[in-house]
Design an enzyme around this catalytic site. Sequence first.
Site: not given
Length: 537
Positions: A103, A358
């Site tokens: 990326k 999370l």
Amino acid sequence: MSDTRTTNQFTQTVAARPAGGSTDREPPVRHVCVVGGGTAGWMTALLLARTSYGPRLKVTVLESPQVGIVGVGEGSTPWLRGFFDSVDIEEAEWMPACNATYKNGVTFKDWSTKPGYESYFHPFASMLDNMTMGHFLHNVHARLDGVDVDAHPDRYFIAAELARTDKGPKPAHQFPFDVWYGYHFDSTLLGQFLGRKCVERGVRHLERHVTQVLLDQHGDIDRLQLDGGDTLEADFFVDCTGFSSLLIGKALQTPFQSYGDNLFNDAAVAMPTPLAGPVGSQTISTALKHGWAWKIPLTNRHGNGYVYSSAHCSADQAETELRAHLGLLDADVKPVHLKMRVGSMARHWNRNCVAIGLAQGFIEPLEATALLLVQRTATALVDALEGGDLGEAAQARFNAGIHRHFEGTRDFIVAHYKTNSRTDTDYWRANAANTRLSDPLRELLGTWLARQPLVGGLQKGRFGYGFSTMSWYALLAGVGVFPDQGLRPAGPAEAPYDPAPIDNLVARSALNFPDHRELLRNIPHKPTERALQLYQW
């Protein structure tokens, strides 16, 4: 996400980090239990397994067979490269196992309606940016002063050219200029890969479901009640139980601080599409009516999803809009719907528990910062254990540092929405009109609109924490946050730079980089220690 100064810090960290090491000191705790697998749990366990205490620090990952993994996030920042280097895992090993690609950065499409600024690329840094960054900054400030010069970021950075031409970020051997890069990957496969590595390196893996968290008389976590009646004791616990925050939230009753006033998105729908044509080397983020859609290339498919605000759009409406965006209105593709809790725990370290992933908080998927925050928190925990001090002062320093990372990241993401110029829906109008901004973000935007350089405030940490000069300028210039007044022709002093040499430098430099698909077929081994030292410019 970073300028060359940050890249320098990165390469110094990688080059200087020892491969393990040992100490005669006793660890401050004997047994750390990581509750929850997934990428966050296994990344944390892998770092814990490499402390200088060796086998004297027992690490257990407790993973429930009854709880699924979210497993949708598929992108990273460049800091993940440093993680794999620090744990001695080669790209040639983990990337094929996780369908991973490289990326170079992120293209943002349709976030702005200003002519010429409808799309821009957020680049990752390279050594070559030292030759073009000054030209870019000069033109940005000239454009802020109303001078008609090219201040769009895309032409100034090699990463944008590599992404545009579907090239990978690893140059030919004879071209000695490093490029920072991130990854795309299947997050479920990545978690499984890291789990196998942890077990190989001595981490205990226990597949049992937690039925109750039992506290001692002081309020610390004492042990975990498991299905079947067994209990598991440990000295220290890491909560990687996802949005349920089983330990730090439910058991220790740590307050959660919502970012809902700043970040409206709280839901997502995801679905894959086949991979056809070249393998892209960028994430594409396209603004839709009530949020944005991601497109991420893996080696076997494209990952796609729509992150949206449920206050402005129902789940069915979001799915229909995503299907239309992908041309899948009549296709039999099963979607995955998710709800997100955006914000962070008031304390990431509470008593004898640290939350990571999370469980500690989440700042929506834009810019792919989730694993960066996991990595920073897990590294800070390892540093605390290595320091041997787990007292209240150490906890306070830890929490302050992680809060600063969360708040800096939140501000960067909020700025994407605040600076949008769309007016087609209530969602985008509400984002542009949002006044519930942090003081640092207010100061940063005020400095920009006052036509003053951001560099001083960024370097002194007054605002924009965690993101580089290049990142902030690419964002604000990329969406065209410039005065609306008429432009005047540039005088010689106002436009001293000829764009042709810049275009020539970028285009010819890109010739030294391989086609992305070909690079993925032949992923090279990582540079030697000596090669890494060459990059400490």
